[in-house]
Scaffold this active site. Structure first.
Site, mmCIF file in Angstrom:
data_model
loop_
_atom_site.group_PDB
_atom_site.id
_atom_site.type_symbol
_atom_site.label_atom_id
_atom_site.label_comp_id
_atom_site.label_asym_id
_atom_site.label_seq_id
_atom_site.Cartn_x
_atom_site.Cartn_y
_atom_site.Cartn_z
ATOM 1 C CE LYS A 22 -3.325 -5.036 -0.480
ATOM 2 N NZ LYS A 22 -4.526 -4.328 -0.092
ATOM 3 C CG ASN A 23 -6.612 -5.965 -2.894
ATOM 4 O OD1 ASN A 23 -6.246 -5.897 -1.711
ATOM 5 N ND2 ASN A 23 -6.341 -5.034 -3.778
ATOM 6 C CB CYS A 116 -3.313 3.287 0.683
ATOM 7 S SG CYS A 116 -2.231 1.867 0.792
ATOM 8 N NE ARG A 121 -9.178 3.652 -0.231
ATOM 9 C CZ ARG A 121 -8.390 2.596 -0.088
ATOM 10 N NH1 ARG A 121 -7.330 2.678 0.676
ATOM 11 N NH2 ARG A 121 -8.655 1.460 -0.675
ATOM 12 C CG ASP A 304 -4.520 -1.139 -6.984
ATOM 13 O OD1 ASP A 304 -4.328 -0.664 -5.877
ATOM 14 O OD2 ASP A 304 -5.657 -1.356 -7.443
ATOM 15 C CB VAL A 326 -10.077 4.235 -9.794
ATOM 16 C CG1 VAL A 326 -10.686 3.454 -8.635
ATOM 17 C CG2 VAL A 326 -10.269 3.473 -11.100
ATOM 18 N NE ARG A 412 -1.818 -2.095 4.594
ATOM 19 C CZ ARG A 412 -2.372 -1.211 3.772
ATOM 20 N NH1 ARG A 412 -1.869 -0.008 3.623
ATOM 21 N NH2 ARG A 412 -3.451 -1.526 3.086
HETATM 22 N N1 EPU Z 1 -16.208 4.907 -3.310
HETATM 23 C C1 EPU Z 1 -17.174 5.766 -2.838
HETATM 24 N N2 EPU Z 1 -18.053 5.281 -1.913
HETATM 25 C C2 EPU Z 1 -18.017 4.002 -1.459
HETATM 26 C C3 EPU Z 1 -17.027 3.124 -1.959
HETATM 27 C C4 EPU Z 1 -16.134 3.608 -2.887
HETATM 28 O O1 EPU Z 1 -17.221 6.934 -3.229
HETATM 29 O O2 EPU Z 1 -18.848 3.622 -0.619
HETATM 30 C C5 EPU Z 1 -15.215 5.407 -4.276
HETATM 31 C C6 EPU Z 1 -13.809 5.444 -3.673
HETATM 32 O O3 EPU Z 1 -13.585 6.613 -2.929
HETATM 33 C C7 EPU Z 1 -12.926 5.342 -4.892
HETATM 34 C C8 EPU Z 1 -13.750 4.446 -5.817
HETATM 35 O O4 EPU Z 1 -15.098 4.496 -5.355
HETATM 36 O O5 EPU Z 1 -12.759 6.587 -5.470
HETATM 37 C C9 EPU Z 1 -13.295 3.004 -5.882
HETATM 38 O O6 EPU Z 1 -13.227 2.455 -4.581
HETATM 39 P P1 EPU Z 1 -13.430 0.909 -4.295
HETATM 40 O O7 EPU Z 1 -14.535 0.751 -3.309
HETATM 41 O O8 EPU Z 1 -13.536 0.198 -5.592
HETATM 42 O O9 EPU Z 1 -12.051 0.543 -3.612
HETATM 43 P P2 EPU Z 1 -11.775 -0.322 -2.309
HETATM 44 O O10 EPU Z 1 -12.671 -1.492 -2.266
HETATM 45 O O11 EPU Z 1 -11.679 0.562 -1.125
HETATM 46 C C10 EPU Z 1 -10.086 -1.927 -3.487
HETATM 47 C C11 EPU Z 1 -8.668 -2.330 -3.243
HETATM 48 C C12 EPU Z 1 -7.734 -1.215 -3.656
HETATM 49 C C13 EPU Z 1 -7.974 -0.895 -5.127
HETATM 50 C C14 EPU Z 1 -9.451 -0.560 -5.367
HETATM 51 C C15 EPU Z 1 -9.783 -0.344 -6.810
HETATM 52 C C16 EPU Z 1 -8.837 -3.778 -1.349
HETATM 53 C C17 EPU Z 1 -8.569 -4.012 0.090
HETATM 54 N N3 EPU Z 1 -8.479 -2.598 -1.826
HETATM 55 O O12 EPU Z 1 -10.302 -0.809 -2.657
HETATM 56 O O13 EPU Z 1 -6.431 -1.715 -3.502
HETATM 57 O O14 EPU Z 1 -7.174 0.195 -5.510
HETATM 58 O O15 EPU Z 1 -10.282 -1.618 -4.863
HETATM 59 O O16 EPU Z 1 -9.481 -1.475 -7.559
HETATM 60 O O17 EPU Z 1 -9.328 -4.648 -2.061
HETATM 61 C C18 EPU Z 1 -4.233 -1.755 -2.742
HETATM 62 O O18 EPU Z 1 -4.312 -2.985 -2.795
HETATM 63 O O19 EPU Z 1 -3.166 -1.122 -2.536
HETATM 64 C C19 EPU Z 1 -5.445 -0.959 -2.924
HETATM 65 C C20 EPU Z 1 -5.544 0.322 -2.590
#
Ligand code: EPU
Length: 431
Positions: A22-23, A116, A121, A304, A326, A412
């Site tokens: 998915k990701n 989620c 976030r 995850d 994380v 999802r």
């Molecule tokens: N963060 C910030 N500011 C930002 C971006 C991130 O503070 O601008 C913080 C977040 O709040 C969090 C950490 O950095 O505490 C990591 O966030 P990241 O940006 O890495 O996560 P994401 O891109 O929103 C993706 C996956 C998540 C997975 C995380 C970590 C997708 C769509 N989602 O989220 O997957 O947990 O990376 O590997 O790719 C899932 O698939 O169920 C899921 C939640």
């Protein structure tokens, strides 16, 4: 309201094949907007988040055909740079559309993000990076509006190796003017897969030492055919389910290289597995050992994987410690597990090893899990995607019939979860 009814106590046996990630797939669908020709993506999972992403591309004017796991995207003619309101808060993908839409139109409007509820976030890293690349962005209560005549390469040092921010910068940088260097970047296998697809489209992109991506902008990208990597979260979920139900499950297409940290945790916990040519087989553990576990960005133990693994630790003989580094709020789901009989206490301290950025901030981001605890059947509501699969495993090992609601979260991200579980012998019905 759709629900799953699960009878516990049946060992899972047999084979399932892991679908595409998915990701990776959702981001790669977005990358199709950068091509000046048709892009074919194979091994695209049939899940809610993919459907939402394809709808988003269609709403922009792209032609998208999806049959048997293959998505053919023709984004040569787009009609608008505005992602429609219908996509409001459906997932976190719209923020990644900024770069591609700015390349196509010089402007972009996207709705507020969903996804989620596992922490605040924020998207500050995304916005600061794009601003550094010459984008003007305003936040409204409904989303974001951005404009840029041209995007310029920049040196971006991320405060944390964010997956989304790294992808966002990458999607903007491949066609920006000049070179972009992303330091302290995320290097998850899904991002490497996205980079491989972009390279096949004509991008000049390299992963260098110390989490650094170096991207030299090019003026156009062409079409390609790309196969999405298997989903390492789905793989880990089914490996855990196979072991905890005392079964014997072969997870075809599970790639060891993407699961190293997960498999190390399995080994330390004495959960038996075997690496085979085209997948990984798990069998029933005699006795699960308690362990200390810390989630981290890749190549660490994924956040995850934490939810199914915590469930495994409820069945371990002794005291385990899990430190989530994380997300600040990714243990909410343990309340329902406690009601089913698990012994899980949450703490604000950084337990188990390193001090993380949540130290002293009052977030309950560490857990002490005492096992083994038999689980009672229950009526439980899924709060988020990954917690959802851990509830399914809990119901599969609980004593009696459990009812799970909120299954939209699962759908999802997990392709045909019911079909896969049933094929392994699970007694699960949808009502
Ligand atoms: N963060 C910030 N500011 C930002 C971006 C991130 O503070 O601008 C913080 C977040 O709040 C969090 C950490 O950095 O505490 C990591 O966030 P990241 O940006 O890495 O996560 P994401 O891109 O929103 C993706 C996956 C998540 C997975 C995380 C970590 C997708 C769509 N989602 O989220 O997957 O947990 O990376 O590997 O790719 C899932 O698939 O169920 C899921 C939640």
């Amino acid at each position: 309201m759709k629900k799953y009814i699960i009878q516990g106590g049946v060992p899972l046996r047999g084979e399932i094949t892991v679908p595409g990630a998915k990701n990776a797939a959702t981001k790669e669908l977005v990358a199709c907007l950068l091509a000046d020709d048709v892009v074919t993506l194979e091994n695209v999972p049939d899940i809610g988040d993919v459907e939402v992403t394809m709808e988003m591309l269609k709403s922009l004017g792209a032609k998208v055909k999806y049959t048997n796991g293959t998505a053919v995207v023709d984004a040569r003619k787009l009609k608008t740079s505005k992602v429609v309101e219908a996509q409001h808060r459906k997932n976190r993908i719209p923020i990644l559309l900024l770069g591609p839409l700015l390349h196509r139109f010089g402007k972009a409007t996207i709705p507020a993000l969903g996804g989620c509820l596992i922490g605040a976030r924020p998207v500050n890293f995304h916005l600061q990076a794009l601003e550094k690349m010459g984008v003007e962005i305003s936040c409204t209560k409904d989303g974001y509006t951005a404009k840029a005549k041209i995007m310029k390469g920049a040196v971006i040092d991320l405060p944390f190796p964010s997956v989304g921010a790294t992808e966002n910068i990458m999607l903007a940088a491949v066609m920006a003017q000049g070179t972009t260097i992303i330091k302290n970047a995320a290097v998850e296998p899904e991002i490497v897969d996205l980079a491989s697809m972009l390279q096949a489209m004509g991008a000049i992109i390299n992963l260098e030492v110390n989490r650094t991506w170096v991207i030299q902008g090019v003026s156009s990208l062409k079409g390609t055919t790309h196969r999405v990597i298997p989903d390492r979260i789905v793989a880990a979920s089914f490996l855990t389910a196979g072991a905890l139900t005392g079964g014997d499950v072969f997870v075809k297409d599970a790639r060891q290289i993407d699961l190293l940290a997960f498999l190390n945790a399995m080994r330390k916990a004495d959960i038996p597995f075997k690496i085979l040519k085209d997948g990984i087989r798990v069998t029933a553990p005699k006795k699960i050992k308690p362990i200390v576990l810390e989630t981290d960005v890749h190549p660490g133990f994924m956040t995850d994987w934490q939810q199914p693994f915590v469930l495994a630790l409820t069945q371990a003989e002794g005291v385990s410690i899990v430190h989530e580094t994380v997300y600040e709020d990714r243990f909410g789901y343990t309340k329902a597990l406690q009601e089913m009989g698990a012994n899980i206490q949450l703490h604000c301290e950084c337990l188990g090893g390193k001090t993380c950025r949540y130290a002293g901030k009052g977030y309950r981001h560490s857990a002490i899990v005492v096992g083994p605890t038999p689980l009672k059947s229950a009526k439980i509501e899924i709060p988020d995607l990954r917690a959802g699969f851990s509830y399914i495993i809990a119901a599969l090992i609980a004593d009696g019939e459990s009812t799970i609601t909120g299954v939209g979260h699962i759908e999802r991200g997990y392709e045909d979860v019911i079909g896969r579980l049933k094929s392994l012998g699970a007694k699960i019905e949808v009502k």
